[in-house]
Scaffold this active site. Structure first.
Site, mmCIF file in Angstrom:
data_model
loop_
_atom_site.group_PDB
_atom_site.id
_atom_site.type_symbol
_atom_site.label_atom_id
_atom_site.label_comp_id
_atom_site.label_asym_id
_atom_site.label_seq_id
_atom_site.Cartn_x
_atom_site.Cartn_y
_atom_site.Cartn_z
ATOM 1 N N SER A 11 0.822 -1.213 0.000
ATOM 2 C CA SER A 11 0.000 0.000 0.000
ATOM 3 C C SER A 11 0.854 1.260 0.000
ATOM 4 O O SER A 11 0.512 2.250 0.626
ATOM 5 C CB SER A 11 -0.893 0.001 1.235
ATOM 6 N N LYS A 135 9.185 -3.853 -9.138
ATOM 7 C CA LYS A 135 10.273 -3.613 -10.079
ATOM 8 C C LYS A 135 11.599 -3.922 -9.404
ATOM 9 O O LYS A 135 12.120 -3.119 -8.635
ATOM 10 C CB LYS A 135 10.214 -2.179 -10.598
ATOM 11 N N LYS A 267 15.570 -0.859 -15.764
ATOM 12 C CA LYS A 267 15.507 0.580 -16.086
ATOM 13 C C LYS A 267 15.801 1.443 -14.872
ATOM 14 O O LYS A 267 16.207 2.593 -15.009
ATOM 15 C CB LYS A 267 14.172 0.942 -16.735
ATOM 16 N N ASN A 334 14.196 7.364 -8.521
ATOM 17 C CA ASN A 334 15.613 6.993 -8.648
ATOM 18 C C ASN A 334 16.383 8.111 -9.339
ATOM 19 O O ASN A 334 17.469 8.492 -8.909
ATOM 20 C CB ASN A 334 15.739 5.690 -9.452
HETATM 21 P P1 NAD Z 1 6.868 2.954 -1.719
HETATM 22 O O1 NAD Z 1 8.164 3.368 -2.267
HETATM 23 O O2 NAD Z 1 5.819 3.982 -1.541
HETATM 24 O O3 NAD Z 1 7.256 2.188 -0.361
HETATM 25 C C1 NAD Z 1 6.733 2.316 0.828
HETATM 26 C C2 NAD Z 1 5.909 1.101 1.229
HETATM 27 O O4 NAD Z 1 6.731 0.144 1.912
HETATM 28 C C3 NAD Z 1 4.810 1.509 2.214
HETATM 29 O O5 NAD Z 1 3.605 0.886 1.888
HETATM 30 C C4 NAD Z 1 5.352 0.990 3.533
HETATM 31 O O6 NAD Z 1 4.316 0.689 4.429
HETATM 32 C C5 NAD Z 1 6.053 -0.260 3.102
HETATM 33 N N1 NAD Z 1 6.968 -0.788 4.092
HETATM 34 C C6 NAD Z 1 7.889 -0.126 4.831
HETATM 35 N N2 NAD Z 1 8.528 -0.980 5.661
HETATM 36 C C7 NAD Z 1 8.009 -2.204 5.418
HETATM 37 C C8 NAD Z 1 8.266 -3.507 5.940
HETATM 38 N N3 NAD Z 1 9.195 -3.709 6.857
HETATM 39 N N4 NAD Z 1 7.541 -4.527 5.450
HETATM 40 C C9 NAD Z 1 6.611 -4.341 4.504
HETATM 41 N N5 NAD Z 1 6.325 -3.147 3.974
HETATM 42 C C10 NAD Z 1 7.022 -2.087 4.432
HETATM 43 O O7 NAD Z 1 6.265 1.727 -2.522
HETATM 44 P P2 NAD Z 1 5.631 1.716 -3.991
HETATM 45 O O8 NAD Z 1 5.923 2.972 -4.720
HETATM 46 O O9 NAD Z 1 4.224 1.315 -3.838
HETATM 47 O O10 NAD Z 1 6.499 0.596 -4.707
HETATM 48 C C11 NAD Z 1 6.150 -0.765 -4.807
HETATM 49 C C12 NAD Z 1 6.729 -1.331 -6.080
HETATM 50 O O11 NAD Z 1 6.120 -0.670 -7.188
HETATM 51 C C13 NAD Z 1 8.240 -1.104 -6.250
HETATM 52 O O12 NAD Z 1 8.855 -2.280 -6.732
HETATM 53 C C14 NAD Z 1 8.333 -0.001 -7.279
HETATM 54 O O13 NAD Z 1 9.482 -0.083 -8.103
HETATM 55 C C15 NAD Z 1 7.098 -0.255 -8.110
HETATM 56 N N6 NAD Z 1 6.599 0.933 -8.828
HETATM 57 C C16 NAD Z 1 6.511 2.151 -8.225
HETATM 58 C C17 NAD Z 1 6.008 3.231 -8.932
HETATM 59 C C18 NAD Z 1 5.873 4.597 -8.332
HETATM 60 O O14 NAD Z 1 5.754 5.581 -9.083
HETATM 61 N N7 NAD Z 1 5.845 4.724 -7.016
HETATM 62 C C19 NAD Z 1 5.567 3.056 -10.236
HETATM 63 C C20 NAD Z 1 5.647 1.804 -10.822
HETATM 64 C C21 NAD Z 1 6.175 0.750 -10.101
HETATM 65 P P1 13P Z 2 10.845 5.283 -9.473
HETATM 66 O O1 13P Z 2 10.727 4.140 -8.493
HETATM 67 O O2 13P Z 2 12.252 5.634 -9.835
HETATM 68 O O3 13P Z 2 10.030 6.485 -9.040
HETATM 69 O O4 13P Z 2 10.186 4.783 -10.833
HETATM 70 C C1 13P Z 2 8.815 4.754 -10.916
HETATM 71 C C2 13P Z 2 8.429 3.901 -12.048
HETATM 72 O O5 13P Z 2 8.644 2.715 -12.020
HETATM 73 C C3 13P Z 2 7.799 4.577 -13.194
HETATM 74 O O6 13P Z 2 7.366 3.658 -14.139
#
Ligand code: NAD
Ligand code: 13P
Length: 413
Positions: A11, A135, A267, A334
Site C-alpha cells: 500500500s 520492479k 531501467k 531513482n
Molecule cells: P513505496 O516506495 O511507496 O514504499 C513504501 C511502502 O513500503 C509503504 O507501503 C510501507 O508501508 C512499506 N513498508 C515499509 N517498511 C516495510 C516492511 N518492513 N515490510 C513491509 N512493507 C514495508 O512503494 P511503492 O511505490 O508502492 O512501490 C512498490 C513497487 O512498485 C516497487 O517495486 C516499485 O518499483 C514499483 N513501482 C513504483 C512506482 C511509483 O511511481 N511509485 C511506479 C511503478 C512501479
Molecule cells: P521510481 O521508483 O524511480 O520512481 O520509478 C517509478 C516507475 O517505475 C515509473 O514507471
C-alpha cells in the site's frame, strides 16, 4: 457461479494507486469480481500532515494508518491528496487480507517481499493467481530470478507481471498512461471442464491435482499449480484487462513475463545513471546517451540470461521497456534522488531518507544485485553502464568517468 476476490499486497505510492484502479473496476464488473478489494497495509502510526484537508478533523496525535485510510479514504502518508474508492478496505493483517482471494496483486518494495511471502506460504487459496507489480530482481547463489517467478515458486501459484511507464502520482491523478501486463496462464486454468470432486473440506469443491506448467524461461516450473475451479470466471487476458484497464490507464496484454519483469527492474539502474549525469550539470544529450546504452545493456541482459523466452520487442516496443526507461529517467524517484545526490555531494541513500518520507528506491539495491550477479560470472565487461552505476554508488568511480567507461565497449565492437 463464484466471483474472483482481489487483494493487493502492499500500500505504498504505487500499491495505493493500483488499489484505486482495481477497486474502481471491481465495482464496475460485478459479474467477474467481488466489489470489495482488500489492501494489506504495513501498519504504522501516522500523524496527518497539517496541510491535509483532514488535518483539522483528525487532530495532531498519531493514528493507525489503516484506520486513517478506512475513515478518510486517503493514504495520507504514501499517496496524499488522492481519494480512494470506498470499496477498498485497508487491512493490517496480511493473512486476513488474502483470505479467500483468487487474485493476489503483489505491490511492495522488493526488499520486503521475502518476509511477506514467508507469512503467506500455505495460507492462500491453492488456486490463487498473482500479478507482480514489483520492479526488481532477486539475486541469490543460484543466479538471478524475477519476482514473478520467485513468488510463484515460493507460494506454488502462477504469477504474471505488470510494468510500464507508470509514475504513480500521475496515474493517481488520472492522467493518461499505458502499461504492459504479461500473463501466460497454465493451459488448464480457463478450460471449462466439470469440477472434479472435492479433496479438501476446507477448500471446497476443487481439484487439487497438480498441473504441469512452464516458468517464464520456458523450463518446467518448480511450482505445483492447482487449476482454478470451473465455477470461477475464466482468468484470461480479457478478465485481467477488465481488472486493470481504465480510461486513464491503458493496458496492453502480452505473454513475455520475463521481458516485462526485467524491463521494470533494469531501467531503475539506468534512471540512476540519468540522474547522475543531470546532477553533474550535463545536458539532454548526455542523458539520451545513457538511456541508449542502458537500453542496449537491458536487451543484452535479457538475451543472455533469459534468452529462451525474452523477446527484444518487449524492451524496444512496450510500455514496460523503452517507455518506462524514458519516464523513469525524467521524473522517477531513482532519477531525482541520484540527481540531488550529485548536486549536494551526498549518497543516494542519504537523499532517499531525507526526501522520500518512507518511500523506497529500487534502483540502488538492483544495481548492487545485478553487479554481484555479473561479477560472479565474470560478465561485467559487457555491461559498462550497469557497472559504472554500481561503482559510483559505492564511491569507486565518479560521474566524470562514465564517458570513458561506456565508450570502451562501443570501440571494441
Ligand atoms: P513505496 O516506495 O511507496 O514504499 C513504501 C511502502 O513500503 C509503504 O507501503 C510501507 O508501508 C512499506 N513498508 C515499509 N517498511 C516495510 C516492511 N518492513 N515490510 C513491509 N512493507 C514495508 O512503494 P511503492 O511505490 O508502492 O512501490 C512498490 C513497487 O512498485 C516497487 O517495486 C516499485 O518499483 C514499483 N513501482 C513504483 C512506482 C511509483 O511511481 N511509485 C511506479 C511503478 C512501479
Ligand atoms: P521510481 O521508483 O524511480 O520512481 O520509478 C517509478 C516507475 O517505475 C515509473 O514507471
Amino acid at each position: 457461479g463464484k466471483k474472483h476476490k482481489v487483494t493487493v499486497v502492499g500500500s505504498g505510492n504505487w500499491g495505493s494507486t493500483i488499489s484505486k484502479i482495481v477497486a474502481e473496476n471491481t465495482k464496475l464488473y460485478r459479474d467477474l469480481f467481488e466489489p470489495e478489494v482488500q489492501m494489506w497495509v504495513f501498519e504504522e502510526d501516522v500523524v496527518i500532515p497539517s496541510d491535509s484537508k483532514h488535518a483539522a478533523a483528525a487532530g495532531s496525535s498519531p493514528q493507525k494508518l489503516t484506520k486513517i485510510i478506512n475513515q478518510y479514504h486517503e493514504n495520507v502518508k504514501y499517496l496524499p491528496g488522492v481519494t480512494l474508492p470506498d470499496n477498498l478496505i485497508a487491512n493490517p493483517s496480511i493473512l486476513d487480507a488474502v483470505k479467500d482471494s483468487t487474485i493476489l496483486i503483489f505491490n511492495l518494495p522488493h526488499q520486503f517481499i521475502r518476509n511477506a511471502c514467508k507469512q503467506l506460504k500455505g495460507e492462500i487459496l491453492p488456486f490463487a493467481r498473482g500479478i507482480s507489480c514489483i520492479k526488481g530482481v532477486n539475486v541469490s547463489a543460484d543466479g538471478v530470478s524475477l519476482f514473478s517467478e520467485w513468488i510463484g515458486e515460493d507460494l506454488d501459484i502462477y504469477v504474471g507481471a505488470l510494468s510500464g511507464a507508470n509514475i504513480a502520482n500521475e496515474i493517481a491523478a488520472e492522467k493518461w498512461s499505458e502499461t504492459t501486463i504479461a500473463y501466460d496462464p497454465p493451459t488448464m486454468d480457463n478450460s471449462r471442464a466439470p469440477t472434479p470432486r472435492s479433496t479438501s473440506p476446507s477448500i471446497g469443491t476443487v481439484d487439487l491435482a497438480e498441473i504441469p506448467h512452464k516458468d517464464a524461461r520456458g523450463r518446467a516450473s518448480k511450482s505445483k499449480l492447482t487449476p482454478i475451479p470451473a465455477e470461477y470466471p475464466p482468468l484470461d487476458h480479457g478478465c485481467l484487462r477488465k481488472l486493470f484497464h481504465r480510461p486513464y490507464f491503458h493496458v496492453q496484454m502480452v505473454s513475455d513475463v520475463a521481458g516485462v519483469s526485467l524491463g521494470g527492474a533494469l531501467k531503475n539502474v539506468v534512471a540512476l545513471a540519468a540522474g547522475f549525469v543531470e546532477g553533474r550539470g550535463w545536458g539532454d544529450n548526455a542523458k539520451a546517451a545513457v538511456m541508449r546504452i542502458g537500453l542496449m545493456e537491458m536487451v543484452r541482459f535479457g538475451k543472455e540470461f533469459f534468452g529462451e523466452t525474452v523477446q527484444t520487442g518487449t524492451f524496444t516496443e512496450t510500455s514496460a521497456g523503452v517507455a518506462d526507461l524514458i519516464t523513469s529517467s525524467s521524473g522517477g524517484r531513482n532519477f531525482r534522488c541520484a540527481k540531488k545526490a550529485i548536486e549536494k555531494g551526498l549518497s543516494v541513500s542519504e537523499v532517499e531518507k531525507q526526501e522520500l518520507n518512507g518511500q523506497k528506491l529500487q534502483g540502488t539495491l538492483t544495481a548492487f544485485e545485478v553487479h554481484s550477479f555479473l561479477s560472479t560470472r565474470d560478465r561485467l565487461r559487457d555491461y559498462p553502464l550497469f557497472t559504472a552505476v554500481n561503482d559510483i554508488l559505492v564511491g569507486k568511480a565518479q560521474v566524470d568517468d562514465i564517458p570513458s567507461l561506456v565508450s570502451k565497449l562501443d570501440h571494441d565492437e
